[in-house]
Write an enzyme that holds these catalytic residues in place. Structure first.
Site, PDB file in Angstrom:
ATOM      1  N   ALA A 115      -3.984  -7.976  -3.522  1.00 50.19           N
ATOM      2  CA  ALA A 115      -3.519  -6.619  -3.821  1.00 50.19           C
ATOM      3  C   ALA A 115      -4.700  -5.699  -4.077  1.00 50.19           C
ATOM      4  CB  ALA A 115      -2.619  -6.641  -5.057  1.00 50.19           C
TER       5      ALA A 115
ATOM      6  N   LYS B 274       2.744  10.263  -0.715  1.00 51.21           N
ATOM      7  CA  LYS B 274       1.969  10.751   0.436  1.00 51.21           C
ATOM      8  C   LYS B 274       2.728  11.750   1.302  1.00 51.21           C
ATOM      9  CE  LYS B 274      -1.639   7.870   1.319  1.00 51.21           C
ATOM     10  NZ  LYS B 274      -2.470   6.755   1.804  1.00 51.21           N
TER      11      LYS B 274
ATOM     12  N   GLY C 235       0.147   1.516  -7.251  1.00 54.13           N
ATOM     13  CA  GLY C 235      -0.820   1.644  -8.348  1.00 54.13           C
ATOM     14  C   GLY C 235      -0.690   2.994  -9.028  1.00 54.13           C
TER      15      GLY C 235
ATOM     16  N   HIS D  15      -4.765  -1.891  -5.801  1.00 53.05           N
ATOM     17  CA  HIS D  15      -3.951  -0.801  -6.353  1.00 53.05           C
ATOM     18  C   HIS D  15      -4.876   0.317  -6.826  1.00 53.05           C
ATOM     19  CE1 HIS D  15      -0.741  -4.107  -7.204  1.00 53.05           C
ATOM     20  NE2 HIS D  15      -0.772  -3.748  -5.949  1.00 53.05           N
TER      21      HIS D  15
ATOM     22  N   THR E  89      -5.809 -11.506   3.854  1.00 52.87           N
ATOM     23  CA  THR E  89      -6.939 -10.862   3.174  1.00 52.87           C
ATOM     24  C   THR E  89      -8.076 -11.864   2.927  1.00 52.87           C
ATOM     25  OG1 THR E  89      -5.949 -11.397   1.049  1.00 52.87           O
ATOM     26  CG2 THR E  89      -5.406  -9.238   1.978  1.00 52.87           C
TER      27      THR E  89
ATOM     28  N   GLY F 246     -10.816  -2.996   3.173  1.00 52.88           N
ATOM     29  CA  GLY F 246     -11.402  -1.887   3.940  1.00 52.88           C
ATOM     30  C   GLY F 246     -10.907  -1.842   5.382  1.00 52.88           C
TER      31      GLY F 246
ATOM     32  N   ASP G 128       0.810  -1.228   0.000  1.00 53.44           N
ATOM     33  CA  ASP G 128       0.000   0.000   0.000  1.00 53.44           C
ATOM     34  C   ASP G 128       0.836   1.267   0.000  1.00 53.44           C
ATOM     35  OD1 ASP G 128      -2.209  -1.672   0.120  1.00 53.44           O
ATOM     36  OD2 ASP G 128      -2.269  -1.635   2.306  1.00 53.44           O
TER      37      ASP G 128
ATOM     38  N   GLY H 210       1.454   2.971  -2.558  1.00 51.12           N
ATOM     39  CA  GLY H 210       0.993   3.844  -3.649  1.00 51.12           C
ATOM     40  C   GLY H 210       1.546   3.367  -4.991  1.00 51.12           C
TER      41      GLY H 210
ATOM     42  N   ARG I 118       3.020 -29.139  -5.598  1.00 43.47           N
ATOM     43  CA  ARG I 118       2.882 -29.724  -6.944  1.00 43.47           C
ATOM     44  C   ARG I 118       1.551 -30.397  -7.171  1.00 43.47           C
ATOM     45  NH1 ARG I 118       7.820 -32.745  -5.392  1.00 43.47           N
ATOM     46  NH2 ARG I 118       6.649 -32.286  -3.494  1.00 43.47           N
TER      47      ARG I 118
ATOM     48  N   ALA J 195      -7.422  -1.088   0.508  1.00 49.37           N
ATOM     49  CA  ALA J 195      -8.115  -0.953  -0.780  1.00 49.37           C
ATOM     50  C   ALA J 195      -8.824  -2.248  -1.161  1.00 49.37           C
ATOM     51  CB  ALA J 195      -7.113  -0.548  -1.862  1.00 49.37           C
TER      52      ALA J 195
HETATM   53  P1  GDP Z   1      -0.773   0.231  -3.554  1.00 51.18           P
HETATM   54  O1  GDP Z   1      -1.333  -1.040  -3.037  1.00 51.18           O
HETATM   55  O2  GDP Z   1       0.689   0.351  -3.291  1.00 51.18           O
HETATM   56  O3  GDP Z   1      -1.117   0.488  -4.994  1.00 51.18           O
HETATM   57  O4  GDP Z   1      -1.466   1.399  -2.704  1.00 51.18           O
HETATM   58  P2  GDP Z   1      -3.025   1.515  -2.328  1.00 51.18           P
HETATM   59  O5  GDP Z   1      -3.772   1.958  -3.524  1.00 51.18           O
HETATM   60  O6  GDP Z   1      -3.503   0.299  -1.628  1.00 51.18           O
HETATM   61  O7  GDP Z   1      -2.958   2.636  -1.203  1.00 51.18           O
HETATM   62  C1  GDP Z   1      -2.431   3.891  -1.462  1.00 51.18           C
HETATM   63  C2  GDP Z   1      -3.511   4.920  -1.111  1.00 51.18           C
HETATM   64  O8  GDP Z   1      -2.941   6.204  -1.060  1.00 51.18           O
HETATM   65  C3  GDP Z   1      -4.605   5.007  -2.164  1.00 51.18           C
HETATM   66  O9  GDP Z   1      -5.810   5.381  -1.543  1.00 51.18           O
HETATM   67  C4  GDP Z   1      -4.118   6.130  -3.070  1.00 51.18           C
HETATM   68  O10 GDP Z   1      -5.180   6.768  -3.758  1.00 51.18           O
HETATM   69  C5  GDP Z   1      -3.503   7.037  -2.059  1.00 51.18           C
HETATM   70  N1  GDP Z   1      -2.361   7.849  -2.529  1.00 51.18           N
HETATM   71  C6  GDP Z   1      -1.369   7.519  -3.404  1.00 51.18           C
HETATM   72  N2  GDP Z   1      -0.455   8.509  -3.476  1.00 51.18           N
HETATM   73  C7  GDP Z   1      -0.881   9.477  -2.629  1.00 51.18           C
HETATM   74  C8  GDP Z   1      -0.347  10.741  -2.235  1.00 51.18           C
HETATM   75  O11 GDP Z   1       0.728  11.174  -2.661  1.00 51.18           O
HETATM   76  N3  GDP Z   1      -1.054  11.451  -1.310  1.00 51.18           N
HETATM   77  C9  GDP Z   1      -2.220  11.016  -0.793  1.00 51.18           C
HETATM   78  N4  GDP Z   1      -2.840  11.772   0.109  1.00 51.18           N
HETATM   79  N5  GDP Z   1      -2.754   9.828  -1.137  1.00 51.18           N
HETATM   80  C10 GDP Z   1      -2.084   9.068  -2.040  1.00 51.18           C
HETATM   81  P1  IMO Z   2      -0.866  -4.269  -2.194  1.00 49.07           P
HETATM   82  O1  IMO Z   2      -0.405  -4.844  -3.502  1.00 49.07           O
HETATM   83  C1  IMO Z   2      -0.894  -4.525   2.152  1.00 49.07           C
HETATM   84  C2  IMO Z   2      -0.935  -8.539   3.881  1.00 49.07           C
HETATM   85  C3  IMO Z   2      -2.193  -8.951   4.597  1.00 49.07           C
HETATM   86  C4  IMO Z   2      -1.613  -9.882   5.648  1.00 49.07           C
HETATM   87  C5  IMO Z   2      -0.486 -10.579   4.888  1.00 49.07           C
HETATM   88  C6  IMO Z   2      -0.882 -11.933   4.320  1.00 49.07           C
HETATM   89  O2  IMO Z   2      -2.160  -3.554  -2.256  1.00 49.07           O
HETATM   90  O3  IMO Z   2       0.232  -3.465  -1.588  1.00 49.07           O
HETATM   91  P2  IMO Z   2      -2.390 -12.687   2.273  1.00 49.07           P
HETATM   92  O4  IMO Z   2      -3.844 -12.445   1.970  1.00 49.07           O
HETATM   93  O5  IMO Z   2      -1.464 -12.189   1.209  1.00 49.07           O
HETATM   94  O6  IMO Z   2      -2.126 -14.103   2.646  1.00 49.07           O
HETATM   95  O7  IMO Z   2      -2.098 -11.826   3.608  1.00 49.07           O
HETATM   96  O8  IMO Z   2      -0.144  -9.706   3.817  1.00 49.07           O
HETATM   97  N1  IMO Z   2      -1.153  -8.082   2.485  1.00 49.07           N
HETATM   98  C7  IMO Z   2      -1.092  -6.805   2.105  1.00 49.07           C
HETATM   99  N2  IMO Z   2      -0.927  -5.683   2.855  1.00 49.07           N
HETATM  100  N3  IMO Z   2      -1.000  -4.456   0.804  1.00 49.07           N
HETATM  101  C8  IMO Z   2      -1.152  -5.571   0.067  1.00 49.07           C
HETATM  102  O9  IMO Z   2      -1.117  -5.565  -1.272  1.00 49.07           O
HETATM  103  C9  IMO Z   2      -1.246  -6.820   0.715  1.00 49.07           C
HETATM  104  N4  IMO Z   2      -1.419  -8.092   0.306  1.00 49.07           N
HETATM  105  C10 IMO Z   2      -1.347  -8.851   1.396  1.00 49.07           C
HETATM  106  O10 IMO Z   2      -2.855  -7.849   5.170  1.00 49.07           O
HETATM  107  O11 IMO Z   2      -1.026  -9.127   6.674  1.00 49.07           O
HETATM  108 MG    MG Z   3      -2.857  -1.716  -1.821  1.00 48.75          MG
END
Ligand code: GDP
Ligand code: IMO
Ligand code: MG
Length: 424
Positions: free
Chosen positions: A40, A331, A18, A42, A130, A302, A14, A16, A144, A299
């Protein structure tokens, strides 16, 4: 942009990614995802439209880019079809530019059921997964006995493999009235959706190599983050795939010469969802402030994310194991309203000072962070697009991070929207 870039999260997901992949995709021809699955989430925000992608590469929003899903991804075929419908509902055409490896393993309904049952069984030791069936699907792969995309198009083989799972998974499935336990039903549903998936299937490894030979620009997209890597992360509080550089090679069947640059995505502070050690976590008002201003809610699920100060010790580790050349800091705007900002520059463990992560990463649960306090800038940075317009103290913060990690800052993100970005 140098030729072929690998984009990876350097914390606990998470960061950022995406947003950053969507931005960099503008300069690439191809975006390829190599691991993880629908765990994931994104987020990409373009104008006022918000897209959350789980399985499909974050380049798909650009109408002219080709997107690949590699063998290292665990694909929930039902979630994949839902995501196709989501794209259709936004008038995003994916026909003829989205490709899928036949060797990608399937996440099936019983994997999700097992994920839930195992989490409950772990009780107070639960990982906080998740519940998308990721772990159980990778377990089958390594044992396997997994079922792969290619099996969908061979009904006899598919049936035989599913029959085996009835025996192997008996203890989870027998007597359950959860419909995900019904393997015969899953078999029928898979035969129904197989024709939907068939047109996407290509030899991803070969296609990428041919693209590479033609000089087309490839962006490799990671999911999760380095500290969640199954080998190198905070095991057992990790995901079940290799989220680090090596995962890109095995998860797409590419060779290492095909990656020219590694770009790490770093949130300006830290967050983590689920259980596991988090040295700089703030279980107080400051943590709440990050969650509130950073909108730190998962994302995919929730769930509220745990938040804390930036951890340079952990980042030194993920920069090293990934061979990071440059970083995108996201961020930064969330740090706008602080008088002072702490950055973790070392740990203390059993009376000893550490500048690197401990030998046993599980000891991250026992370290005390050592902080350096930097002045805050108390000025708004949201939406800034030029490095020069950043407050001097924000520039100092970024310089402090880059100098410590010995990497170049390539981008600074000042908001969630595509255009709220500084290219450095
Ligand atoms: P990812 O899993 O790495 O793609 O990241 P996520 O989408 O799960 O979480 C990143 C969150 O931060 C999302 O809600 C984005 O819309 C938000 N976000 C990304 N870059 C920025 C930023 O520079 N500032 C703020 N305030 N929010 C950002
Ligand atoms: P993105 O791509 C943040 C975390 C889960 C849990 C651990 C194992 O959006 O960054 P899993 O379902 O993979 O077996 O869960 O990994 N986790 C993430 N945390 N961002 C993610 O993906 C995650 N994908 C899995 O919360 O702690
Ligand atoms: Mg994410």
């Amino acid at each position: 942009m140098s030729k072929n870039k690998l984009v990876l999260g350097l914390q606990w997901g998470d960061e950022g990614k995406g947003k950053i992949v969507d931005l960099l995709a503008a300069e690439a021809d191809i975006i390829a995802r190599f691991q993880g699955g629908a765990n994931a989430g994104h987020t990409i925000i373009v104008d006022d439209k918000k897209y959350i992608l789980h399985l499909i590469p974050s380049g798909i929003i650009h109408p002219d880019k080709e997107c690949y899903i590699g063998n290292g991804v665990v694909l929930d075929p039902f979630a994949f079809i839902e995501e196709l419908k989501f794209l259709e509902s936004h008038n995003i055409s994916y026909k003829g530019r989205l490709w899928l490896s036949p060797a990608a393993h399937l996440v099936l309904p019983f994997h999700k059921l097992i994920d839930s049952v195992e989490e409950t069984t772990r009780g107070t030791s639960s990982i906080g997964t998740t519940k998308r069936g990721i772990g159980p699907a990778y377990v089958d792969k390594v044992a396997r006995q997994g079922i792969r995309v290619a099996d969908l198009f061979n009904p006899d083989r598919l049936k035989k493999r599913l029959e085996l799972h009835k025996k192997i998974k008996g203890r989870y499935l027998e007597g359950s009235d959860d419909e995900r336990a019904d393997i015969d039903r899953t078999y029928k549903e898979l035969l129904e959706i197989a024709p939907v998936l068939e047109p996407f299937v290509v030899d991803v490894s070969l296609k990428l190599y041919q693209d590479y030979q033609k000089g087309r620009k490839i962006l490799f997209e990671g999911a999760q983050g380095g500290l969640l890597d199954v080998d190198l992360g905070t095991y057992p509080f990790a995901t079940s795939s290799n989220t680090t550089t090596g995962g890109a090679l095995t998860g797409l069947g590419i060779n290492l010469k095909m990656i020219d640059e590694v770009l790490g995505v770093v949130k300006a502070y830290c967050s983590r969802v689920g259980a596991g050690p988090f040295p700089t976590e703030l279980v107080n008002e400051t943590g709440e402030k990050f969650r509130h201003h950073g909108d730190e809610y998962g994302a995919s699920t929730g769930r509220p994310r745990r938040c804390g100060w930036l951890d340079l010790v952990a980042l030194r580790y993920t920069c090293r194991i990934n061979g990071v050349d440059s970083i995108a800091v996201t961020k930064i705007d969330v740090l706008d309203n602080f008088d002072s900002i702490n950055v973790c520059t070392g740990y203390e463990l059993d009376g000893k000072s550490l500048s690197e992560v401990p030998l046993d990463l599980a000891d991250l649960a026992h370290v005390t962070p050592v902080y350096q306090t930097l002045p805050g800038w108390s000025e708004e940075t949201t939406g800034l697009t030029k490095f020069d317009t950043l407050p001097a103290k924000a520039k100092d913060y970024l310089k402090f991070v880059a100098d410590d990690l010995k990497v170049r800052i390539a981008l600074v993100s000042t908001g969630a929207k595509r255009n709220e970005t500084i290219f450095v």
